[in-house]
Scaffold this motif. Structure first.
Motif, PDB file in Angstrom:
ATOM      1  N   GLU A 119      17.172   1.713  -3.433  1.00 37.04           N
ATOM      2  CA  GLU A 119      16.383   2.076  -4.625  1.00 37.04           C
ATOM      3  C   GLU A 119      14.891   1.887  -4.387  1.00 37.04           C
ATOM      4  O   GLU A 119      14.073   2.262  -5.208  1.00 37.04           O
ATOM      5  N   GLY A 120      14.525   1.258  -3.295  1.00 41.58           N
ATOM      6  CA  GLY A 120      13.104   1.037  -2.997  1.00 41.58           C
ATOM      7  C   GLY A 120      12.659  -0.351  -3.408  1.00 41.58           C
ATOM      8  O   GLY A 120      13.091  -0.893  -4.429  1.00 41.58           O
ATOM      9  N   ILE A 121      11.798  -0.931  -2.568  1.00 41.07           N
ATOM     10  CA  ILE A 121      11.237  -2.259  -2.863  1.00 41.07           C
ATOM     11  C   ILE A 121       9.926  -2.004  -3.604  1.00 41.07           C
ATOM     12  O   ILE A 121       8.905  -1.695  -2.994  1.00 41.07           O
ATOM     13  N   ASP A 122       9.975  -2.105  -4.945  1.00 41.69           N
ATOM     14  CA  ASP A 122       8.793  -1.742  -5.739  1.00 41.69           C
ATOM     15  C   ASP A 122       7.853  -2.943  -5.878  1.00 41.69           C
ATOM     16  O   ASP A 122       8.074  -4.001  -5.286  1.00 41.69           O
ATOM     17  N   ALA A 123       6.801  -2.763  -6.694  1.00 39.66           N
ATOM     18  CA  ALA A 123       5.758  -3.797  -6.788  1.00 39.66           C
ATOM     19  C   ALA A 123       6.332  -5.132  -7.277  1.00 39.66           C
ATOM     20  O   ALA A 123       5.965  -6.193  -6.762  1.00 39.66           O
ATOM     21  N   SER A 124       7.238  -5.107  -8.236  1.00 39.72           N
ATOM     22  CA  SER A 124       7.728  -6.396  -8.767  1.00 39.72           C
ATOM     23  C   SER A 124       8.659  -7.075  -7.752  1.00 39.72           C
ATOM     24  O   SER A 124       8.643  -8.293  -7.588  1.00 39.72           O
ATOM     25  N   LYS A 125       9.442  -6.282  -7.027  1.00 35.78           N
ATOM     26  CA  LYS A 125      10.292  -6.872  -5.984  1.00 35.78           C
ATOM     27  C   LYS A 125       9.420  -7.444  -4.855  1.00 35.78           C
ATOM     28  O   LYS A 125       9.747  -8.461  -4.247  1.00 35.78           O
ATOM     29  N   LEU A 126       8.302  -6.780  -4.603  1.00 40.01           N
ATOM     30  CA  LEU A 126       7.386  -7.282  -3.562  1.00 40.01           C
ATOM     31  C   LEU A 126       6.781  -8.628  -3.968  1.00 40.01           C
ATOM     32  O   LEU A 126       6.569  -9.506  -3.121  1.00 40.01           O
ATOM     33  N   GLU A 127       6.510  -8.768  -5.265  1.00 47.11           N
ATOM     34  CA  GLU A 127       5.982 -10.058  -5.741  1.00 47.11           C
ATOM     35  C   GLU A 127       7.001 -11.158  -5.467  1.00 47.11           C
ATOM     36  O   GLU A 127       6.665 -12.271  -5.072  1.00 47.11           O
ATOM     37  N   PHE A 128       8.290 -10.833  -5.685  1.00 47.34           N
ATOM     38  CA  PHE A 128       9.349 -11.810  -5.391  1.00 47.34           C
ATOM     39  C   PHE A 128       9.305 -12.190  -3.901  1.00 47.34           C
ATOM     40  O   PHE A 128       9.377 -13.370  -3.536  1.00 47.34           O
ATOM     41  N   ILE A 129       9.136 -11.196  -3.047  1.00 47.75           N
ATOM     42  CA  ILE A 129       9.112 -11.467  -1.596  1.00 47.75           C
ATOM     43  C   ILE A 129       7.891 -12.302  -1.213  1.00 47.75           C
ATOM     44  O   ILE A 129       7.984 -13.236  -0.412  1.00 47.75           O
ATOM     45  N   LYS A 130       6.740 -12.002  -1.807  1.00 47.89           N
ATOM     46  CA  LYS A 130       5.524 -12.773  -1.481  1.00 47.89           C
ATOM     47  C   LYS A 130       5.709 -14.236  -1.869  1.00 47.89           C
ATOM     48  O   LYS A 130       5.347 -15.140  -1.105  1.00 47.89           O
ATOM     49  N   THR A 131       6.280 -14.474  -3.042  1.00 46.99           N
ATOM     50  CA  THR A 131       6.498 -15.869  -3.474  1.00 46.99           C
ATOM     51  C   THR A 131       7.508 -16.533  -2.541  1.00 46.99           C
ATOM     52  O   THR A 131       7.315 -17.668  -2.089  1.00 46.99           O
ATOM     53  N   LEU A 132       8.586 -15.795  -2.243  1.00 43.50           N
ATOM     54  CA  LEU A 132       9.632 -16.333  -1.357  1.00 43.50           C
ATOM     55  C   LEU A 132       9.050 -16.724   0.000  1.00 43.50           C
ATOM     56  O   LEU A 132       9.309 -17.816   0.527  1.00 43.50           O
ATOM     57  N   LYS A 133       8.231 -15.836   0.572  1.00 44.70           N
ATOM     58  CA  LYS A 133       7.752 -16.050   1.939  1.00 44.70           C
ATOM     59  C   LYS A 133       6.524 -16.957   2.000  1.00 44.70           C
ATOM     60  O   LYS A 133       6.424 -17.820   2.856  1.00 44.70           O
ATOM     61  N   ASN A 134       5.569 -16.739   1.080  1.00 45.65           N
ATOM     62  CA  ASN A 134       4.281 -17.430   1.217  1.00 45.65           C
ATOM     63  C   ASN A 134       4.287 -18.804   0.547  1.00 45.65           C
ATOM     64  O   ASN A 134       3.531 -19.683   0.958  1.00 45.65           O
ATOM     65  N   ILE A 135       5.140 -18.983  -0.479  1.00 50.37           N
ATOM     66  CA  ILE A 135       5.125 -20.267  -1.185  1.00 50.37           C
ATOM     67  C   ILE A 135       6.368 -21.087  -0.823  1.00 50.37           C
ATOM     68  O   ILE A 135       6.265 -22.219  -0.371  1.00 50.37           O
ATOM     69  N   HIS A 136       7.548 -20.481  -0.994  1.00 50.35           N
ATOM     70  CA  HIS A 136       8.779 -21.254  -0.705  1.00 50.35           C
ATOM     71  C   HIS A 136       9.137 -21.245   0.776  1.00 50.35           C
ATOM     72  O   HIS A 136       9.996 -21.981   1.214  1.00 50.35           O
ATOM     73  N   LYS A 168       0.834  -1.215   0.000  1.00 56.12           N
ATOM     74  CA  LYS A 168       0.000   0.000   0.000  1.00 56.12           C
ATOM     75  C   LYS A 168       0.863   1.256   0.000  1.00 56.12           C
ATOM     76  O   LYS A 168       0.516   2.253  -0.640  1.00 56.12           O
ATOM     77  N   ILE A 169       2.024   1.217   0.688  1.00 54.80           N
ATOM     78  CA  ILE A 169       2.912   2.395   0.653  1.00 54.80           C
ATOM     79  C   ILE A 169       3.316   2.666  -0.796  1.00 54.80           C
ATOM     80  O   ILE A 169       3.269   3.803  -1.272  1.00 54.80           O
ATOM     81  N   VAL A 170       3.692   1.590  -1.514  1.00 56.98           N
ATOM     82  CA  VAL A 170       4.115   1.752  -2.911  1.00 56.98           C
ATOM     83  C   VAL A 170       2.947   2.307  -3.736  1.00 56.98           C
ATOM     84  O   VAL A 170       3.109   3.250  -4.515  1.00 56.98           O
ATOM     85  N   GLN A 171       1.743   1.742  -3.527  1.00 53.05           N
ATOM     86  CA  GLN A 171       0.568   2.216  -4.291  1.00 53.05           C
ATOM     87  C   GLN A 171       0.286   3.690  -4.030  1.00 53.05           C
ATOM     88  O   GLN A 171      -0.221   4.389  -4.886  1.00 53.05           O
ATOM     89  N   MET A 172       0.618   4.161  -2.821  1.00 51.79           N
ATOM     90  CA  MET A 172       0.315   5.567  -2.492  1.00 51.79           C
ATOM     91  C   MET A 172       1.502   6.488  -2.761  1.00 51.79           C
ATOM     92  O   MET A 172       1.511   7.643  -2.319  1.00 51.79           O
ATOM     93  N   GLY A 173       2.515   5.969  -3.465  1.00 57.96           N
ATOM     94  CA  GLY A 173       3.606   6.833  -3.920  1.00 57.96           C
ATOM     95  C   GLY A 173       4.778   6.964  -2.967  1.00 57.96           C
ATOM     96  O   GLY A 173       5.684   7.771  -3.189  1.00 57.96           O
ATOM     97  N   GLY A 174       4.783   6.179  -1.878  1.00 59.44           N
ATOM     98  CA  GLY A 174       5.922   6.197  -0.949  1.00 59.44           C
ATOM     99  C   GLY A 174       6.990   5.205  -1.390  1.00 59.44           C
ATOM    100  O   GLY A 174       6.792   4.431  -2.338  1.00 59.44           O
ATOM    101  N   THR A 175       8.126   5.211  -0.696  1.00 58.22           N
ATOM    102  CA  THR A 175       9.219   4.280  -1.015  1.00 58.22           C
ATOM    103  C   THR A 175       9.477   3.396   0.192  1.00 58.22           C
ATOM    104  O   THR A 175       9.653   3.901   1.312  1.00 58.22           O
ATOM    105  N   VAL A 176       9.506   2.069  -0.040  1.00 55.63           N
ATOM    106  CA  VAL A 176       9.783   1.116   1.045  1.00 55.63           C
ATOM    107  C   VAL A 176      11.259   0.750   0.979  1.00 55.63           C
ATOM    108  O   VAL A 176      11.738   0.241  -0.037  1.00 55.63           O
ATOM    109  N   LEU A 177      11.985   1.027   2.061  1.00 54.19           N
ATOM    110  CA  LEU A 177      13.435   0.825   2.047  1.00 54.19           C
ATOM    111  C   LEU A 177      13.863  -0.505   2.665  1.00 54.19           C
ATOM    112  O   LEU A 177      14.962  -0.978   2.388  1.00 54.19           O
ATOM    113  N   SER A 178      13.030  -1.084   3.538  1.00 52.35           N
ATOM    114  CA  SER A 178      13.508  -2.260   4.280  1.00 52.35           C
ATOM    115  C   SER A 178      12.381  -3.241   4.566  1.00 52.35           C
ATOM    116  O   SER A 178      11.203  -2.872   4.546  1.00 52.35           O
ATOM    117  N   LEU A 179      12.779  -4.479   4.841  1.00 52.55           N
ATOM    118  CA  LEU A 179      11.893  -5.521   5.368  1.00 52.55           C
ATOM    119  C   LEU A 179      12.798  -6.449   6.189  1.00 52.55           C
ATOM    120  O   LEU A 179      14.028  -6.398   6.071  1.00 52.55           O
TER     121      LEU A 179
END
Ligand code: NDP
Length: 449
Positions: free
Chosen positions: A266-283, A244-255
């Motif tokens: 450089e910011g964790i953008d929508a495509s990098k977040l998809e990588f994290i969701k797959t990494l965490k929720n599936i693998h 939601k931060i990314v959708q509202m124009g903010g930059t996510v720096l860490s997790l």
């Protein structure tokens, strides 16, 4: 107030987290008790700090090698003055009665703030799901429900997920409940969409935290656009806070996870977040794998001996802790202030220590407390219960619209409740006062039960 605290300290001296949660609430509701002597006369606070019911049970289960394990299960039904008990289940090795009681206590006031009719409860087990196969998770969930089923029900107590309990676990728990009761009812929330779940429930807590953050900023004439945000955790809440931060124009720096954190300038953008969701929720992998996929990003392993978390030292505008309780202490708070952070909004439950909160308030750093800011998850759980009862499903737009409206109402309620006691802009006091008054009045109406 001092007597109440002394009583719980004497009764349960080892329950540190529970004392902390009660202490935080009591510190802010004193003016309410002074203005309303009826609350004291009817011993409302004394009754609020004692759970209506606590259930502890043995959970025996077999692993894939045929070895038998025994865990301890909990359900603390804290208060049902304004509705059936509602609150998540946590599977984590750190779970004990103190942690479940603190979470159940917080849940009472959080649920009160949502505007929906839900009492407060919490449960879980000291089971560690890390490294367990799907079959082991299923057997554990079935063993857990084999006892819990007799205590819950759609009009009695409706559990949901929390740390270590996501869509997979809710599925196994629901399947076992249905088999034991021979009833298909909305007894759990966070269900799959095909069998009674609600759209936006997985996203709700994280999105709600960001709506609350945006409302705090808007109140100061600012927006999230262009803001650099530090986020901790990488589970359900953190993933959708980041989205939601990314959708509202903010930059996510860490997790982060319990092994360490990543920092991506450089910011964790929508495509990098998809990588994290797959990494965490599936693998079900570790966050460190992010820097293998994106080598420019920094990975820093956790070092508990430091006594502070290096994640909170990067220059940023906002911080949103979304992992676990007491993950942000006074040293972290000082580092955040030095790094330029002007807003802290809690995604996890009680992530900031009392000393950190006192520091934020002293420094004029905007502080959004968990019981208000992360109430979006349980609010959409309430909407899931409503859809189940009517046997209908609302659209994504309908549910997200209601979530946004609820978060804005909670934000306004906090400000109004604080202002009514001369505490303008104090979200912590406002959340505690508004959450408390609604439950206290319901308790008065219902007599000594
Ligand atoms: P998840 O299990 O999905 O994720 C938890 C995250 O926090 C993981 O990244 C986990 O890392 C990390 N974490 C957990 N314990 C520790 C620890 N002791 N030290 C460091 N990191 C830790 O849980 P949720 O995202 O659902 O919950 C996160 C927080 O939000 C909790 O405080 C929860 O009570 C609160 N919350 C959740 C709601 C929901 O709807 N899910 C609603 C309201 C509040 P690892 O994988 O390594 O353990």
């Amino acid at each position: 107030m001092d007597e109440v605290l002394a009583t719980i300290l004497r009764r349960d001296p080892e329950q540190r987290e529970f004392h902390q949660a009660v202490g935080e609430l009591l510190a802010t509701i004193r003016p309410v008790l002074d203005r309303h002597p009826e609350y004291r006369r009817h011993a409302v606070v004394e009754r609020l700090v004692e759970p209506e019911r606590m259930i502890m049970f043995r959970v025996p289960w077999m692993d894939d090698q045929g070895a038998i394990h025994v865990n301890r299960g909990y359900r603390v039904e804290m208060n049902s003055a304004i509705g059936p008990y509602k609150g998540g289940l946590r599977f984590h090795p750190s779970v004990n009665l103190s942690i479940i009681k603190f979470l159940a206590f917080e849940q009472v006031f959080k649920n009160s703030l949502t505007t929906l009719a839900m009492g407060g409860a919490k449960g879980g087990a000291d089971f560690d799901p890390k490294g367990r196969s799907d079959a082991e998770i299923m057997r554990f969930c079935q063993a857990f429900m084999a006892e819990l089923f007799r205590h819950i029900g759609e009009d009695t107590d409706v559990p949901a997920g929390d740390i270590g309990v996501g869509a997979r676990e809710i599925g196994y728990l629901f399947g076992m409940y249905k088999k034991l009761q021979n009833k298909f009812t909305g007894v759990l929330t966070g269900k799959g969409l095909a069998w009674g779940g609600s759209l936006i429930r997985p996203e709700a807590t994280g999105y709600g935290v960001v709506y609350f953050t945006a409302a705090m900023l808007a109140h100061r004439g600012e927006t999230l656009a262009g803001k650099r945000c530090l986020v901790s955790g990488s589970g359900n809440v953190a993933q959708f806070v980041a989205e939601k931060i990314v959708q509202m124009g903010g930059t996510v720096l860490s997790l982060s996870d319990s092994s360490g954190h990543i920092y991506d300038e450089e910011g964790i953008d929508a495509s990098k977040l998809e990588f994290i969701k797959t990494l965490k929720n599936i693998h079900r992998g570790r966050i460190g794998e992010y820097s293998e996929r994106y080598p420019h990003a920094l990975y820093v392993a956790a070092n508990p001996t430091l006594g502070w978390n290096p994640l909170w030292r990067y220059p940023a505008d906002c911080a949103l802790p979304a992992a676990t309780q007491n993950e942000l202490n006074l040293a972290d708070a000082q580092h955040l202030a030095a790094a330029g952070v002007r807003l802290v909004c809690e995604g996890a439950n009680m992530p900031s220590t009392p000393e950190a909160i006192a520091f934020f308030r002293d420094q004029g750093i905007l502080f959004g407390p968990a019981k208000a800011a992360n109430a979006g998850g349980v609010a959409v759980s309430g909407l899931e219960m409503a859809q189940d009862a009517m046997r209908i499903s609302w659209s994504r737009e309908e549910v997200e619209g209601r979530l946004r409206a609820i978060m804005h109402t909670i934000h306004r309620t906090c400000l109004e409740a604080a202002a009514a006691y001369g505490l303008e802009g104090d979200y912590l006091a406002g959340a505690n006062i508004a959450g408390f008054v609604k439950v206290a009045d319901a308790m008065l109406d219902q007599g000594l039960v």
